[in-house]
Design a protein around this motif. Structure first.
Motif, PDB file in Angstrom:
ATOM      1  N   ILE A 126       0.959  -0.804   0.166  1.00 29.43           N
ATOM      2  CA  ILE A 126      -0.424   0.184  -0.208  1.00 29.43           C
ATOM      3  C   ILE A 126       1.440   1.268  -0.106  1.00 29.43           C
ATOM      4  O   ILE A 126       0.323   2.441  -0.695  1.00 29.43           O
ATOM      5  N   GLN A 127       2.236   1.104   0.960  1.00 23.40           N
ATOM      6  CA  GLN A 127       2.771   2.654   0.913  1.00 23.40           C
ATOM      7  C   GLN A 127       3.746   2.897  -0.392  1.00 23.40           C
ATOM      8  O   GLN A 127       3.392   3.772  -0.740  1.00 23.40           O
ATOM      9  N   LEU A 128       4.018   1.755  -1.110  1.00 22.29           N
ATOM     10  CA  LEU A 128       4.823   1.499  -2.403  1.00 22.29           C
ATOM     11  C   LEU A 128       3.733   1.800  -3.589  1.00 22.29           C
ATOM     12  O   LEU A 128       4.010   1.948  -4.593  1.00 22.29           O
ATOM     13  N   GLU A 129       2.102   2.271  -3.174  1.00 20.79           N
ATOM     14  CA  GLU A 129       1.736   2.800  -4.256  1.00 20.79           C
ATOM     15  C   GLU A 129       0.756   1.824  -5.878  1.00 20.79           C
ATOM     16  O   GLU A 129       0.577   2.193  -6.478  1.00 20.79           O
ATOM     17  N   GLY A 130       1.508   0.811  -4.875  1.00 24.61           N
ATOM     18  CA  GLY A 130       0.689  -0.240  -6.017  1.00 24.61           C
ATOM     19  C   GLY A 130       1.843  -0.360  -7.358  1.00 24.61           C
ATOM     20  O   GLY A 130       0.851  -0.742  -7.863  1.00 24.61           O
ATOM     21  N   PRO A 366      -1.858   9.263  -2.646  1.00 26.21           N
ATOM     22  CA  PRO A 366      -2.232   8.398  -3.778  1.00 26.21           C
ATOM     23  C   PRO A 366      -3.302   7.187  -4.686  1.00 26.21           C
ATOM     24  O   PRO A 366      -3.860   7.155  -5.889  1.00 26.21           O
ATOM     25  N   LEU A 367      -2.043   5.899  -3.788  1.00 23.61           N
ATOM     26  CA  LEU A 367      -3.377   4.971  -4.845  1.00 23.61           C
ATOM     27  C   LEU A 367      -4.715   4.508  -4.103  1.00 23.61           C
ATOM     28  O   LEU A 367      -5.755   4.286  -5.066  1.00 23.61           O
ATOM     29  N   LEU A 368      -5.195   5.083  -2.554  1.00 21.53           N
ATOM     30  CA  LEU A 368      -6.156   5.453  -2.576  1.00 21.53           C
ATOM     31  C   LEU A 368      -6.941   6.246  -2.998  1.00 21.53           C
ATOM     32  O   LEU A 368      -7.943   5.740  -3.323  1.00 21.53           O
ATOM     33  N   ARG A 369      -5.980   7.473  -3.126  1.00 22.36           N
ATOM     34  CA  ARG A 369      -7.134   8.707  -3.816  1.00 22.36           C
ATOM     35  C   ARG A 369      -7.859   8.015  -5.129  1.00 22.36           C
ATOM     36  O   ARG A 369      -8.436   8.936  -5.602  1.00 22.36           O
ATOM     37  N   PRO A 376      -6.233  14.298  -6.986  1.00 20.09           N
ATOM     38  CA  PRO A 376      -4.347  14.583  -6.165  1.00 20.09           C
ATOM     39  C   PRO A 376      -5.425  15.212  -5.109  1.00 20.09           C
ATOM     40  O   PRO A 376      -6.303  15.576  -4.219  1.00 20.09           O
ATOM     41  N   PRO A 377      -4.003  14.503  -3.364  1.00 20.60           N
ATOM     42  CA  PRO A 377      -4.630  15.286  -2.666  1.00 20.60           C
ATOM     43  C   PRO A 377      -4.721  16.574  -1.986  1.00 20.60           C
ATOM     44  O   PRO A 377      -3.824  18.091  -2.885  1.00 20.60           O
ATOM     45  N   ILE A 378      -5.254  17.266  -1.102  1.00 17.90           N
ATOM     46  CA  ILE A 378      -5.860  18.526  -1.355  1.00 17.90           C
ATOM     47  C   ILE A 378      -5.145  19.332   0.223  1.00 17.90           C
ATOM     48  O   ILE A 378      -5.382  18.654   0.999  1.00 17.90           O
ATOM     49  N   ILE A 379      -3.755  19.610  -0.158  1.00 14.27           N
ATOM     50  CA  ILE A 379      -3.114  20.714   1.028  1.00 14.27           C
ATOM     51  C   ILE A 379      -3.736  21.779   1.443  1.00 14.27           C
ATOM     52  O   ILE A 379      -3.965  22.942   0.509  1.00 14.27           O
TER      53      ILE A 379
END
Length: 420
Positions: A126-130, A366-369, A376-379
């Motif tokens: 999961i950390q390596l984003e698949g 990014p994988l789960l998103r 993309p993540p909202i910062i």
């Protein structure tokens, strides 16, 4: 499982202290590079980040320690760290080292160590984003996970953990690899199908711990089924739906629930493929579901009865009316909508591995998103006091997530078509 006795590592600090320090660093660190103190001075977080990484490096070193207690404590520390934060850059450089250590634990460790190593490996994927790195690791460790899962003499806890890890790692790493998907599906089937009724229609007497193993294998299998193309689904539906209906009579409440949710998932996939899809002997199925949805058996624990009734009311409602009770998961300023049995299975699978960290990963991984169509993540800048998102902006985020539901269904369908 917490490690009660701290074991001294090479640094002189106990593994309990390492885990505590890592989590405290993560809980206080923000996703930005700096924060403001009361005096207005900027404090560079680079030092804190380096300290945290040093402690993670120590945990990785401790995976090779001769002491089983030290290795277990290190695995628990890494489990907590991997589930609570996104560490792609740190782990990309060390993925082979970590994979080698996990492989050693899976091959030579006790049942408890094998279970912990399988969970940490799922988190690593999961950390390596698949990506390619995760796929590379999965190809190396899949045979080891398979061997443990097939070993009737292995620890039940280890086999359950390997079933979950196999499902998750295959889902995120090998969605485009038909061969890995087919092999993983077949292996998981071979585990839970031993709970199916015999030719006389009688359910086998379960061995101690086997319902938990069957449930873990069934849930991992149902996660991978969401990637199957329509041609494969028709075969799976014919083979499994009648047998699973019989398994609703299992004496284990958690296995009954896993079976009920899988039936709903398969029916949903059948209806996706063919609007005219109908369950064979649906009247009998609905009668059985009604009984479980209103079960007042005093021999069952009160919480078990409540949980079972709630789940089977939902399953029955879907089978009869094709209606799913939508759930909204909030994290940060966003939401993800769970509006189908497919999305629920995917979300539950990640939640089971990530536990309380699932919301953080929905926000930043990014994988789960990508899987949940969040973009993309909202910062948001936490250094600005009173930085609150307006009601209108929040509505836009929710609308975007809502629209992403349909996109995700189409994306999953396209994936299934390309798999094999």
């Amino acid at each position: 499982k917490g490690i009660k006795n701290g074991v001294k590592g090479e640094s002189g600090a106990s593994d309990d202290e390492l885990a505590s320090d890592i989590l405290s660093h993560y809980s206080s660190a923000s996703e930005t590079t700096s924060v403001l103190e009361e005096g207005g001075e900027q404090v560079d977080e680079q030092t804190a980040q380096e300290e945290t990484e040093d402690k993670l490096k120590q945990c990785i070193d401790n995976l090779m320690d001769k002491s089983a207690k030290t290795r277990l404590a290190a695995l628990e520390s890494l489990r907590q760290a991997f589930s609570s934060r996104v560490l792609y850059d740190f782990l990309t450089e060390r993925r082979l080292t970590v994979s080698d250590c996990l492989e050693r634990s899976l091959k030579k460790g006790s049942g408890e160590e094998q279970a912990a190593a399988a969970t940490v490996f799922a988190l690593l994927c999961i950390q390596l984003e698949g990506g390619d790195e995760a796929e590379e690791g999965f190809k190396i460790l899949r045979p080891v996970l398979t061997a443990i899962l097939n070993d009737n003499s292995a620890s039940i806890v280890a086999r359950q953990s390997c079933a979950r890890a196999l499902g998750m790692c295959c889902y995120v790493s090998a969605a485009e690899e038909g061969e890995d998907l087919i092999k993983s599906l077949a292996l998981l089937e071979s585990i839970f199908m031993s709970s199916y009724p015999n030719r006389e229609g009688t359910l086998p007497t379960p061995k101690p711990g086997s319902p938990g193993l069957h449930g873990a294998a069934l849930q991992a299998w149902s996660l991978l089924v969401t990637l199957c193309p329509a041609s494969r689904m028709a075969v799976l539906l014919d083979l499994h739906l009648p047998k699973l209906q019989a398994c609703l009579q299992s004496n284990d409440v958690n296995y009954r629930i896993a079976v009920g949710e899988t039936i709903a998932l398969l029916v949903e996939l059948g209806r996706d493929i063919n609007e005219e899809f109908e369950v064979d002997d649906s009247e009998s199925l609905c009668e059985c579901l009604k009984g479980l949805a209103t079960d007042g058996n005093k021999h069952r624990a009160k919480n078990d009865r409540r949980k079972q009734r709630s789940i089977f009311r939902e399953v029955l409602h879907y089978i009869e009316n094709e209606d799913f009770t939508e759930e909204k998961i909030r994290f940060g300023v966003e939401s993800v909508y769970i509006d189908s049995w497919v999305r629920r299975r995917i979300y539950d699978a990640f939640k089971e591995i990530l536990e309380s960290g699932v919301r953080h990963h929905l926000q930043f991984n990014p994988l789960l998103r990508d899987i949940f169509g969040l973009g993309p993540p909202i910062i948001l800048d936490p250094t600005i006091k009173g930085n609150k998102i307006s009601r209108f902006e929040k509505h836009l985020f929710n609308s975007a997530a809502f629209k992403a539901r349909t996109k995700q269904r189409n994306k999953v369908r396209d994936k299934r078509a390309d798999v094999m």
